[in-house]
Design a protein around this motif. Structure first.
Motif, mmCIF file in Angstrom:
data_model
loop_
_atom_site.group_PDB
_atom_site.id
_atom_site.type_symbol
_atom_site.label_atom_id
_atom_site.label_comp_id
_atom_site.label_asym_id
_atom_site.label_seq_id
_atom_site.Cartn_x
_atom_site.Cartn_y
_atom_site.Cartn_z
ATOM 1 N N LYS A 89 0.823 -1.211 0.000
ATOM 2 C CA LYS A 89 0.000 0.000 0.000
ATOM 3 C C LYS A 89 0.859 1.264 0.000
ATOM 4 C CE LYS A 89 -3.453 2.393 2.863
ATOM 5 N NZ LYS A 89 -4.254 2.300 4.119
ATOM 6 N N ARG A 90 1.873 1.302 0.863
ATOM 7 C CA ARG A 90 2.726 2.477 0.959
ATOM 8 C C ARG A 90 3.500 2.725 -0.330
ATOM 9 N NH1 ARG A 90 1.156 5.901 4.923
ATOM 10 N NH2 ARG A 90 0.449 4.667 6.699
ATOM 11 N N PHE A 91 4.005 1.663 -0.922
ATOM 12 C CA PHE A 91 4.747 1.812 -2.173
ATOM 13 C C PHE A 91 3.824 2.292 -3.290
ATOM 14 C CE2 PHE A 91 8.286 0.186 -0.085
ATOM 15 C CZ PHE A 91 9.371 0.039 -0.931
ATOM 16 N N ASN A 92 2.643 1.705 -3.387
ATOM 17 C CA ASN A 92 1.699 2.114 -4.423
ATOM 18 C C ASN A 92 1.334 3.587 -4.287
ATOM 19 O OD1 ASN A 92 1.704 -0.438 -5.492
ATOM 20 N ND2 ASN A 92 -0.239 -1.065 -4.599
ATOM 21 N N ALA A 93 1.226 4.056 -3.052
ATOM 22 C CA ALA A 93 0.887 5.460 -2.817
ATOM 23 C C ALA A 93 1.974 6.400 -3.339
ATOM 24 C CB ALA A 93 0.658 5.706 -1.325
ATOM 25 N N GLU A 94 3.209 5.894 -3.450
ATOM 26 C CA GLU A 94 4.327 6.683 -3.965
ATOM 27 C C GLU A 94 4.573 6.433 -5.453
ATOM 28 O OE1 GLU A 94 6.176 8.966 -2.308
ATOM 29 O OE2 GLU A 94 4.823 8.724 -0.599
ATOM 30 N N GLY A 95 3.662 5.692 -6.088
ATOM 31 C CA GLY A 95 3.835 5.372 -7.495
ATOM 32 C C GLY A 95 4.915 4.341 -7.739
ATOM 33 N N MET A 96 5.135 3.462 -6.758
ATOM 34 C CA MET A 96 6.172 2.449 -6.848
ATOM 35 C C MET A 96 5.596 1.067 -6.598
ATOM 36 S SD MET A 96 9.256 4.332 -4.747
ATOM 37 C CE MET A 96 10.476 3.174 -5.387
ATOM 38 N N VAL A 97 6.407 0.038 -6.867
ATOM 39 C CA VAL A 97 6.032 -1.333 -6.532
ATOM 40 C C VAL A 97 7.135 -1.942 -5.684
ATOM 41 C CG1 VAL A 97 4.564 -1.744 -8.537
ATOM 42 C CG2 VAL A 97 7.018 -2.175 -8.714
ATOM 43 N N ALA A 98 6.748 -2.667 -4.641
ATOM 44 C CA ALA A 98 7.713 -3.409 -3.825
ATOM 45 C C ALA A 98 7.996 -4.734 -4.522
ATOM 46 C CB ALA A 98 7.147 -3.642 -2.432
ATOM 47 N N LEU A 99 9.268 -5.132 -4.596
ATOM 48 C CA LEU A 99 9.622 -6.301 -5.400
ATOM 49 C C LEU A 99 10.160 -7.472 -4.567
ATOM 50 C CD1 LEU A 99 11.207 -4.417 -8.439
ATOM 51 C CD2 LEU A 99 8.991 -5.588 -8.343
ATOM 52 N N GLY A 100 11.353 -7.343 -4.004
ATOM 53 C CA GLY A 100 11.923 -8.445 -3.230
ATOM 54 C C GLY A 100 12.373 -9.615 -4.082
ATOM 55 N N THR A 101 13.182 -9.343 -5.115
ATOM 56 C CA THR A 101 13.637 -10.399 -6.024
ATOM 57 C C THR A 101 14.745 -11.244 -5.394
ATOM 58 O OG1 THR A 101 15.412 -9.118 -7.044
ATOM 59 C CG2 THR A 101 13.194 -8.840 -7.961
ATOM 60 N N THR A 102 15.080 -12.330 -6.066
ATOM 61 C CA THR A 102 16.194 -13.169 -5.641
ATOM 62 C C THR A 102 17.517 -12.501 -6.011
ATOM 63 O OG1 THR A 102 16.372 -14.371 -7.728
ATOM 64 C CG2 THR A 102 14.813 -15.232 -6.081
ATOM 65 N N PRO A 103 18.628 -12.908 -5.375
ATOM 66 C CA PRO A 103 19.933 -12.367 -5.765
ATOM 67 C C PRO A 103 20.247 -12.603 -7.241
ATOM 68 C CG PRO A 103 20.093 -13.449 -3.639
ATOM 69 C CD PRO A 103 18.717 -13.760 -4.168
ATOM 70 N N ARG A 104 19.893 -13.773 -7.739
ATOM 71 C CA ARG A 104 20.160 -14.068 -9.156
ATOM 72 C C ARG A 104 19.360 -13.139 -10.069
ATOM 73 N NH1 ARG A 104 19.658 -19.950 -12.258
ATOM 74 N NH2 ARG A 104 20.168 -19.167 -14.348
ATOM 75 N N GLU A 105 18.113 -12.895 -9.714
ATOM 76 C CA GLU A 105 17.298 -11.984 -10.519
ATOM 77 C C GLU A 105 17.875 -10.578 -10.515
ATOM 78 O OE1 GLU A 105 12.862 -14.047 -10.156
ATOM 79 O OE2 GLU A 105 13.616 -12.769 -8.532
ATOM 80 N N LEU A 106 18.402 -10.151 -9.369
ATOM 81 C CA LEU A 106 19.040 -8.841 -9.310
ATOM 82 C C LEU A 106 20.299 -8.822 -10.169
ATOM 83 C CD1 LEU A 106 19.516 -5.988 -8.391
ATOM 84 C CD2 LEU A 106 20.384 -6.864 -6.203
ATOM 85 N N ASP A 107 21.093 -9.886 -10.135
ATOM 86 C CA ASP A 107 22.284 -9.974 -10.987
ATOM 87 C C ASP A 107 21.913 -9.794 -12.460
ATOM 88 O OD1 ASP A 107 24.649 -10.219 -9.556
ATOM 89 O OD2 ASP A 107 24.415 -12.366 -9.244
ATOM 90 N N GLU A 108 20.872 -10.498 -12.877
ATOM 91 C CA GLU A 108 20.438 -10.435 -14.271
ATOM 92 C C GLU A 108 19.910 -9.040 -14.611
ATOM 93 O OE1 GLU A 108 17.622 -13.595 -14.326
ATOM 94 O OE2 GLU A 108 19.152 -15.171 -14.558
ATOM 95 N N HIS A 109 19.177 -8.472 -13.688
ATOM 96 C CA HIS A 109 18.651 -7.112 -13.882
ATOM 97 C C HIS A 109 19.794 -6.110 -14.029
ATOM 98 C CE1 HIS A 109 16.120 -3.536 -13.227
ATOM 99 N NE2 HIS A 109 17.041 -3.133 -12.373
ATOM 100 N N MET A 110 20.801 -6.218 -13.172
ATOM 101 C CA MET A 110 21.928 -5.287 -13.206
ATOM 102 C C MET A 110 22.680 -5.391 -14.525
ATOM 103 S SD MET A 110 23.103 -2.954 -11.099
ATOM 104 C CE MET A 110 22.739 -3.504 -9.426
ATOM 105 N N ALA A 111 22.859 -6.607 -15.021
ATOM 106 C CA ALA A 111 23.560 -6.791 -16.302
ATOM 107 C C ALA A 111 22.783 -6.128 -17.433
ATOM 108 C CB ALA A 111 23.745 -8.280 -16.578
ATOM 109 N N ARG A 112 21.459 -6.294 -17.437
ATOM 110 C CA ARG A 112 20.640 -5.667 -18.482
ATOM 111 C C ARG A 112 20.690 -4.147 -18.388
ATOM 112 N NH1 ARG A 112 16.934 -9.724 -16.869
ATOM 113 N NH2 ARG A 112 15.753 -8.169 -15.679
ATOM 114 N N GLU A 113 20.626 -3.616 -17.167
ATOM 115 C CA GLU A 113 20.623 -2.171 -16.981
ATOM 116 C C GLU A 113 21.954 -1.548 -17.397
ATOM 117 O OE1 GLU A 113 17.919 0.083 -15.233
ATOM 118 O OE2 GLU A 113 17.204 -1.423 -16.662
#
Length: 315
Positions: free
Chosen positions: A275-299
């Protein structure tokens, strides 16, 4: 703020792990008050309860985030010094020459905490009613339309430059000191458009001062269900977010990383957090470390291409 809902989940028992045995310092390499600080404080509150140890926020702004980030890169890899890393973590290697750290090699990925998106906005006096109208106007007047950003090499500028690169457009960049000034310039007609953050632009859209043409997320937002994504509105494949990730120094023990990730993932599902994140126009995620690794490489790859296309050289 009503934060009780964030604290409802019980903390893991001591038998599950011996970590942590003392307070944890979370370095935020930006000033207090922005999205990074918001994300840090909500997760710190939730993790303090789950870990039974205080998460101490330490704001260390300076050098486009380099000052605080370097502190974490040089810290012991024991899980007691962590970094709240924003999108600029993936932008800086392409814009700042001779960084005192490697954005991937010198850090351990823990979790992608949350993401916010931008709105393509124009003034109410602007004739454009869609992304295709903006593209048509840009092609009819190459290099003449002006877009406002919150600063040179800011996420706002690069979000716009990604749009221009993918749409095959050229526009004049007009940087301002912060999002409010950039959006005010659009309202007043100094600039033709801006990709403002949801937190900054949404109140102005709802107040009738700006018109939203599209959102930069992959899917439509529940906050503005009638507003299309940039991808569906005329630029297939387009997506851009302002994200916040939790990193630690390189070579953190896997057991500590796993403990932190699992508590973060549970915290991100908490209804009050959502609720708090949505109110700020954001989404709470909580991904796995591997998913973050993959995200960082793409970014890193994406922003390297955008930086080059925009002609932004390393400083």
């Amino acid at each position: 703020m009503a934060l009780g809902g964030l604290l409802s989940a019980p903390a893991p028992t001591a038998a599950q792990t011996t970590y942590p045995v003392k307070p944890i310092r979370l370095i935020v390499a930006q000033s207090a008050g922005g999205n990074a600080d918001f994300v840090a404080r909500y997760y710190a509150l939730a993790l303090t309860e789950r870990l039974s140890q205080q998460i101490v926020i330490d704001n260390r702004p300076g050098g486009s985030g380099v000052v605080g980030t370097e502190l974490v890169a040089r810290a012991p890899a024991d899980g007691y010094t962590l970094l709240l890393a924003p999108t600029s973590h993936a932008i800086n290697p392409n814009f700042i020459a001779k960084l005192p750290y490697d954005a991937r090699r010198d850090f351990t990925s823990i979790s992608l905490l949350g993401a916010g998106y931008n709105l393509l906005v124009v003034s109410q006096a602007n004739a454009a009613r869609s992304v295709r109208d903006i593209i048509a106007a840009g092609r009819a007047q190459p290099g003449q339309l002006r877009y406002a950003s919150s600063g040179v090499a800011s996420a706002t500028q690069l979000t716009t430059e990604l749009f221009l690169m993918m749409a095959g457009l050229k526009m004049l960049h007009v940087p301002y000191k912060g999002a409010p000034a950039a959006l005010t310039a659009v309202i007043g007609g100094e600039c033709d458009l801006s990709f403002g953050s949801m937190a900054s632009a949404l109140p102005l859209v709802r107040g009738g001062r700006l018109r939203a043409l599209a959102i930069t997320s992959r899917d439509r937002s529940s906050a503005l269900p009638d507003i299309p994504t940039v991808a569906e509105a005329g630029v297939p494949g387009y997506e851009s977010s302002s994200w916040q990730a939790l990193l630690g120094p390189a070579r953190m023990p896997p057991a500590i990383v796993d403990r932190l990730y699992r508590d973060i993932a549970q915290s991100a599902k908490n209804p009050e957090m959502v609720k708090r994140f949505n109110a700020e126009g954001m989404v709470a995620l909580g991904t796995t470390p591997r998913e973050l690794d993959e995200h960082m490489a793409r970014e890193l790859e994406k922003w390297a291409k955008v930086t080059k296309a925009a002609g932004l050289s390393a400083q």
